[in-house]
Design an enzyme around this catalytic site. Sequence first.
Site, PDB file in Angstrom:
ATOM      1  N   ARG A 165      -9.172 -35.385 -11.572  1.00  0.00           N
ATOM      2  CA  ARG A 165      -9.896 -34.316 -12.642  1.00  0.00           C
ATOM      3  C   ARG A 165     -10.500 -35.439 -13.807  1.00  0.00           C
ATOM      4  NH1 ARG A 165      -5.143 -30.321 -12.446  1.00  0.00           N
ATOM      5  NH2 ARG A 165      -3.938 -32.127 -11.814  1.00  0.00           N
ATOM      6  N   ALA A 203     -33.237 -75.644 -52.430  1.00  0.00           N
ATOM      7  CA  ALA A 203     -33.717 -74.128 -51.935  1.00  0.00           C
ATOM      8  C   ALA A 203     -34.722 -74.466 -50.503  1.00  0.00           C
ATOM      9  CB  ALA A 203     -34.217 -73.489 -52.705  1.00  0.00           C
ATOM     10  N   GLN A 226       4.624 -45.583  -4.893  1.00  0.00           N
ATOM     11  CA  GLN A 226       4.579 -44.245  -4.133  1.00  0.00           C
ATOM     12  C   GLN A 226       3.400 -44.357  -3.149  1.00  0.00           C
ATOM     13  OE1 GLN A 226       3.461 -40.861  -6.101  1.00  0.00           O
ATOM     14  NE2 GLN A 226       4.063 -39.498  -4.374  1.00  0.00           N
TER      15      GLN A 226
HETATM   16  C1  UD1 Z   1       2.395 -30.966 -13.237  1.00  0.00           C
HETATM   17  C2  UD1 Z   1       3.527 -29.640 -12.745  1.00  0.00           C
HETATM   18  C3  UD1 Z   1       3.291 -28.450 -13.453  1.00  0.00           C
HETATM   19  C4  UD1 Z   1       3.278 -28.789 -15.101  1.00  0.00           C
HETATM   20  C5  UD1 Z   1       2.460 -29.975 -15.358  1.00  0.00           C
HETATM   21  C6  UD1 Z   1       2.767 -30.327 -16.827  1.00  0.00           C
HETATM   22  C7  UD1 Z   1       4.195 -30.194 -10.468  1.00  0.00           C
HETATM   23  C8  UD1 Z   1       3.852 -29.826  -8.973  1.00  0.00           C
HETATM   24  N1  UD1 Z   1       3.351 -29.436 -11.537  1.00  0.00           N
HETATM   25  O1  UD1 Z   1       1.184 -30.209 -12.779  1.00  0.00           O
HETATM   26  O2  UD1 Z   1       4.452 -27.409 -13.267  1.00  0.00           O
HETATM   27  O3  UD1 Z   1       3.037 -27.550 -15.997  1.00  0.00           O
HETATM   28  O4  UD1 Z   1       2.657 -31.058 -14.760  1.00  0.00           O
HETATM   29  O5  UD1 Z   1       1.899 -31.257 -17.372  1.00  0.00           O
HETATM   30  O6  UD1 Z   1       4.749 -31.284 -10.742  1.00  0.00           O
HETATM   31  N2  UD1 Z   1       1.855 -38.075 -10.022  1.00  0.00           N
HETATM   32  C9  UD1 Z   1       2.655 -39.043  -9.150  1.00  0.00           C
HETATM   33  N3  UD1 Z   1       2.289 -39.024  -7.709  1.00  0.00           N
HETATM   34  C10 UD1 Z   1       2.017 -37.998  -6.940  1.00  0.00           C
HETATM   35  C11 UD1 Z   1       1.292 -37.066  -8.004  1.00  0.00           C
HETATM   36  C12 UD1 Z   1       1.412 -37.090  -9.300  1.00  0.00           C
HETATM   37  O7  UD1 Z   1       3.271 -40.009  -9.473  1.00  0.00           O
HETATM   38  O8  UD1 Z   1       1.762 -37.834  -5.931  1.00  0.00           O
HETATM   39  C13 UD1 Z   1       2.204 -38.003 -11.303  1.00  0.00           C
HETATM   40  C14 UD1 Z   1       0.806 -38.210 -11.966  1.00  0.00           C
HETATM   41  O9  UD1 Z   1       0.518 -39.484 -12.147  1.00  0.00           O
HETATM   42  C15 UD1 Z   1       1.089 -37.769 -13.259  1.00  0.00           C
HETATM   43  C16 UD1 Z   1       2.291 -36.652 -13.016  1.00  0.00           C
HETATM   44  O10 UD1 Z   1       2.805 -37.122 -11.730  1.00  0.00           O
HETATM   45  O11 UD1 Z   1       1.433 -38.653 -14.364  1.00  0.00           O
HETATM   46  C17 UD1 Z   1       1.910 -35.193 -13.037  1.00  0.00           C
HETATM   47  O12 UD1 Z   1       0.948 -35.163 -11.746  1.00  0.00           O
HETATM   48  P1  UD1 Z   1      -0.283 -33.936 -11.952  1.00  0.00           P
HETATM   49  O13 UD1 Z   1      -1.055 -33.978 -10.656  1.00  0.00           O
HETATM   50  O14 UD1 Z   1      -0.994 -34.350 -13.328  1.00  0.00           O
HETATM   51  O15 UD1 Z   1       0.583 -32.663 -12.122  1.00  0.00           O
HETATM   52  P2  UD1 Z   1      -0.247 -31.383 -12.654  1.00  0.00           P
HETATM   53  O16 UD1 Z   1      -0.903 -30.675 -11.955  1.00  0.00           O
HETATM   54  O17 UD1 Z   1      -0.654 -31.535 -14.115  1.00  0.00           O
HETATM   55 CA    CA Z   2      -0.931 -33.244 -15.153  1.00  0.00          CA
END
Ligand code: UD1
Ligand code: CA
Length: 476
Positions: free
Chosen positions: A16, A437, A86
């Site tokens: 996003r 100058a 990962q």
């Molecule tokens: C997540 C939470 C949500 C919470 C919100 C708070 C989950 C499923 N949802 O949503 O409940 O309200 O954060 O900010 O956890 N990441 C990885 N590997 C992945 C996916 C994500 O390391 O495969 C890391 C991302 O880099 C990021 C963090 O996890 O720093 C959160 O991931 P993101 O996709 O932003 O989760 P949200 O949709 O915000």
């Molecule tokens: Ca997030």
Amino acid sequence: MMMYAPVVLAAGKGTRMRSTLPKVLHPLAGLPLLAHVLNALDGIPHTADFAPLLATLASAKPLAVVGYGASEVERVFGERCFYALQEPQLGTGHALMAARHALDTLEPQPEIVLVCYGDTPLISSEVLARLIVEHVERGATLTFLTAITGQPSDFGRVVRDADGQAREIVEMKRATGEQKLIKEVNSGVYCFERAWLWSALETLPENPAGEYYLTDLARSASEQGQTVATVSGTMSETVGINDRVQLAEAEQVMRRRVLERLMYAGVTIIDPATTYIDAHVEIGPDSVILPGTMITGKTRIGSFCRIGPGSTIDNSVLGDGCVVRNSALEEAILEEGVRMGPFSHCRPGAHLARNVRMGNFGEVKNSYVGPETDMHHFSYLGDATVGEHVNIGAGTITVNYDGVRKNRTTIGDEASIGSDTMLVAPVIVGEHATTGAGAVVTRDVPPWSIVAGVPARILRMKEPPHVSQGEDEKKE
Ligand code: UD1
Ligand code: CA
């Protein structure tokens, strides 16, 4: 002694954000998002006066789970964390699975795993500490941080039962119409009992998109009758950054925090609304920052300075008592008492020594300017070494570039450079010499000489002041 292992999930691409830069490297107040989270982890107080329990806990070095742009992230943070990869990235639950091997090799084995997300830069050490304390005191299997908000947008909703017990976290995509109205959201910070975590992760359900949500562990734990505890924080501490609108909102919160830290430490900030200062800038007490000023990078400013209005200072070091009006500095050093501006520019490698006065429309680059030297108007010094008590007349220019290479100019102590002098480098102007100058100086100028013309020639020699034996004896 009990130990906790901090884990930061930072493997996501951050779709996003619509960026090629991994999300956790996007800067906020001059530091990557992930750095703010690591700072909060480092700052967890291990003192009995915060909570007696914390003094009995030890922390392992943070483990960052990286994936998208892993090598870039590792390059930026180096030894500060250790890393687990990962690959591919199948959700936050999957990310924590990737941390297992690295955590299992820790000695001694941590009892608690503290999980944060790399995209929540506003998190504070205090709230992290409160979470750990609650987790241990309650003997919980899982404790997580929540916040109440009028705009729950895409956060996971915290579903509680009739007794107020947290039952599960429902992600926005899967929430029912009724659940979407819940105002309590998951902040994405968790404490787990490690012994329970790994087996629970093994049974984590895969969702229809082929991802594993860490948040589903809340339901697993409560269904098994384990203790699930929560701690409530404020939204401004816990908001996650998913897009650039949220990034800008977080920037405002962080900026206000930085300004308040400085104001409480004795810095006057006339107009916080138009003052932008990066997180790790240091400014001494009784300095005044005027409106429209931006101070960035690793800048350090002394006490009793007056900066602005309208100045930008990046990665520079300023001593006490400097004045910088409507001017720009990049990678420059100003020793104490330097006054510059309005409308002057110090580029990388500019070093102005004590009490230099650099007035308007001047530029200095890669040059040392000695103490008490004056350069009041319209001059350019590039690749120069200037002595002390020199006067640089209006419109003086070091002609430092011959089209092929940059050449140095040296000006000795107490020299006087006439207005509109061109110093065609490489060239040396001796101490106490004077240029007329409009002189175009193409050859070295001997000390105590007066040169003028195009090209400049010696007109005559000055008489060095005569110091007689007798006077010397009188002084003693
Ligand atoms: C997540 C939470 C949500 C919470 C919100 C708070 C989950 C499923 N949802 O949503 O409940 O309200 O954060 O900010 O956890 N990441 C990885 N590997 C992945 C996916 C994500 O390391 O495969 C890391 C991302 O880099 C990021 C963090 O996890 O720093 C959160 O991931 P993101 O996709 O932003 O989760 P949200 O949709 O915000
Ligand atoms: Ca997030």
